[in-house]
Motif scaffolding. Structure first.
Motif: not given
Length: 561
Positions: A422-424, A429-430, A462-463, A468-469
């Motif tokens: 999920l890191e990418t 999404h900043n 959560a992402i 707004d990052g």
């Protein structure tokens, strides 16, 4: 005396001892005083000796024994016969024993009159007790009159049955005679006063008890719940509400009948054991119980059982509340909820599956029209079919348990794989994912793909919540026998009313969400004997705390070996 002993049926414990002792005392003292009055009335000599207080103790003792016999109702078959025999014997001892105190010069005994007086005393006492226990309105007055006439008649017949001449010189001086007469007057005065006070106290207590009995009677009769008393396993008393509940026309339809004839056969052993244990525990908590009415109708009830007494015997008081209507309403509510859930499920499935189906329908129309680039259409169509398959798999996981292979896994490895996956998406999404995995292995026993699915669902939520990052904090640790996974975001947070609904079927805070993701996550964690706790604060973010049991592989191997 009859006022005292008539209260024995409705009291127990120390109060019962008061009625017994009071009845024996007033009867003994009254009989003793009557003896001296009768001597004065018949112009017999009154001689004070040691015999007189002994005779008083005798009559009080035998009266007490007789009244105790009367309390054995339902236990002793001929209690009235035994009680009247003991009391008649005590009266006879009081009457005939008192003549043996002074020195006797000559004694003549008329056997026939003596036997006749004793026979009259026995049957008269028995009849007086039977009258006192009858339902006749003036029973106490008639019983008292009969017993009083008997003891006076016995003393008059006794003077004929036993003719006694005492030695001369019993009274040596006139002062001695005056002293004895004064003592007699004092004894009679005190006796009359004690009896009067005892009678007034008894009358007052009896009046108050009657008022209490009336209040309790009205309370029981007007109760909307069934109040009954069981003697063993049979109905001993049932109030009006009970007769209506069990559809009985009159008391005789229930009284004396076994309770097991109105109970399901499957419950008989359980109820027998519970009633047996009630002797030791005293009372039971409210429990639900099914009954049958006399006409075969099924009743759903809630009952409370308590030890009590009925006719001076141990008994069981039972309060029965009909909850059939409540049960019916609960079933309607459950059915309504099932329909609601089915509707929500249908809406969720329709929403999730309709989109890929629309795409599939559109591409099929394009293929039919003969347009080119068909190969790319097939890839997209396969992706949409896979999406439908994933949705169906999630629903199957909720509907019934699946067979999976459980293995020992290090939770840190699964979390690293999830973060890498999920890191990418987070970077796009900043959002920065900051994870603390710890230094010690965090072993669990479960299905790897399912646990990863839980982590994916929570982190993706959560992402998506952090438009707004920001950053997502992940911390793994072992505390006692549990492995804790804490995932914190910096999103807008969740309100308290929404927080309480987390994990419920089809509940979601996202515009296009179905709630299936978190619903599946809660189900997976529950299947692994874990739990999910959610804490949130509006404007600051949300914390998901996932707890799973720690299962060390070597310890498990040692156990199995």
């Amino acid at each position: 005396m009859f006022n005292f002993i008539s209260n024995l049926k409705r009291s127990n414990g120390t109060f019962r001892q008061f009625w017994l002792a009071g009845g024996a005392f007033v009867f003994g003292l009254g009989l003793w005083a009557k003896h001296f009055v009768a001597l004065l009335g018949s112009h017999e000599p009154i001689i004070f000796t040691w015999v007189m207080p002994v005779a008083l103790m005798f009559i009080i003792f035998f009266s007490l024994m007789a009244f105790i016999m009367l309390t054995f109702q339902g236990i002793l078959k001929y209690r009235l016969v035994y009680g009247s025999t003991i009391l008649a014997f005590g009266i006879a001892v009081m009457n005939y024993f008192s003549v043996f105190g002074p020195q006797i010069e000559r004694l003549e005994v008329n056997s026939s009159q003596l036997f006749l007086s004793l026979l009259m005393l026995f049957f008269g006492t028995l009849l007086a007790f039977m009258l006192a226990e009858s339902t006749f309105r003036f029973r106490k007055f008639l019983a008292s009159t009969l017993l009083g006439a008997l003891v006076v008649g016995l003393q008059l017949m006794g003077t004929e049955a036993l003719r006694v001449e005492y030695s001369a010189g019993i009274y040596t001086t006139s002062d001695k005679l005056i002293q004895d007469i004064n003592l007699l007057a004092l004894i009679l005065g005190l006796g009359a006063l004690l009896i009067l006070v005892s009678t007034l106290i008894t009358w007052y207590i009896d009046k108050r008890l009657n008022q209490m009995d009336e209040r309790y009677r009205l309370l029981v009769e007007n109760s909307l719940d069934t109040i009954a008393i069981l003697k063993g396993s049979r109905w001993g008393f049932v109030n009006a509400a009970g007769l209506r509940m069990f559809e009985a026309e009159n008391e005789s339809d229930l009284l004396g009948r076994s309770i097991y004839s109105l109970l399901p056969a499957k419950d008989h052993n359980t109820i027998k054991e519970r009633l047996h244990n009630l002797v030791f525990v005293g009372s039971s908590k409210p429990i639900e119980q099914e009954w049958f009415t006399l006409k075969g109708k099924v009743l759903h009830t809630e009952i409370v059982e308590t030890m009590t007494t009925l006719d001076n015997e141990p008994a069981i008081q039972i309060i029965i509340r009909d909850i059939s209507e409540r049960k019916k309403n609960e079933e309607l509510l459950i059915n309504s909820e099932k329909l609601y859930v089915a509707g929500q499920l249908a809406a969720g499935i329709a929403h999730e599956i309709r989109n890929p189906l629309t795409s599939l329908k559109g591409f099929l129309q394009l293929i039919v029209s003969g347009r080119r680039n068909n190969n790319s259409y097939y890839d997209i169509m396969n992706a949409e079919l896979d999406r439908i398959e994933d949705i169906v798999s999630e629903l199957l996981m909720l509907s019934k348990p699946q067979v999976y292979e459980l293995t020992y896994q290090d939770l840190r490895v699964m979390m690293r794989d999830t973060v890498t996956l999920l890191e990418t998406q987070a970077i796009l999404h900043n959002i920065a994912i900051e994870a603390e995995y710890g230094t010690e292995p965090l072993w669990i026993y479960g299905v790897e793909n399912q646990i990863k699915q839980v982590f994916i669902n929570v982190i993706k939520n959560a992402i998506e919540a952090m438009s707004d990052g920001g950053s997502i904090g992940i911390r793994l640790s072992r505390e006692h026998d549990g492995v804790f996974v804490r995932i914190r975001d910096e999103g807008p947070g969740i309100a308290e009313d929404q927080l309480a609904k987390m994990g419920q079927p089809f509940y979601t805070t996202k515009e296009k969400g179905t709630g299936l993701g978190l619903m599946v996550s809660y189900k997976i964690v529950d299947n692994h004997q874990g739990k999910i706790d959610v804490q949130s604060e509006l404007g600051k973010g949300t914390l998901f705390e996932i707890t799973l049991p720690f299962r060390y592989p070597e310890a498990e191997i040692k156990k199995s070996s």
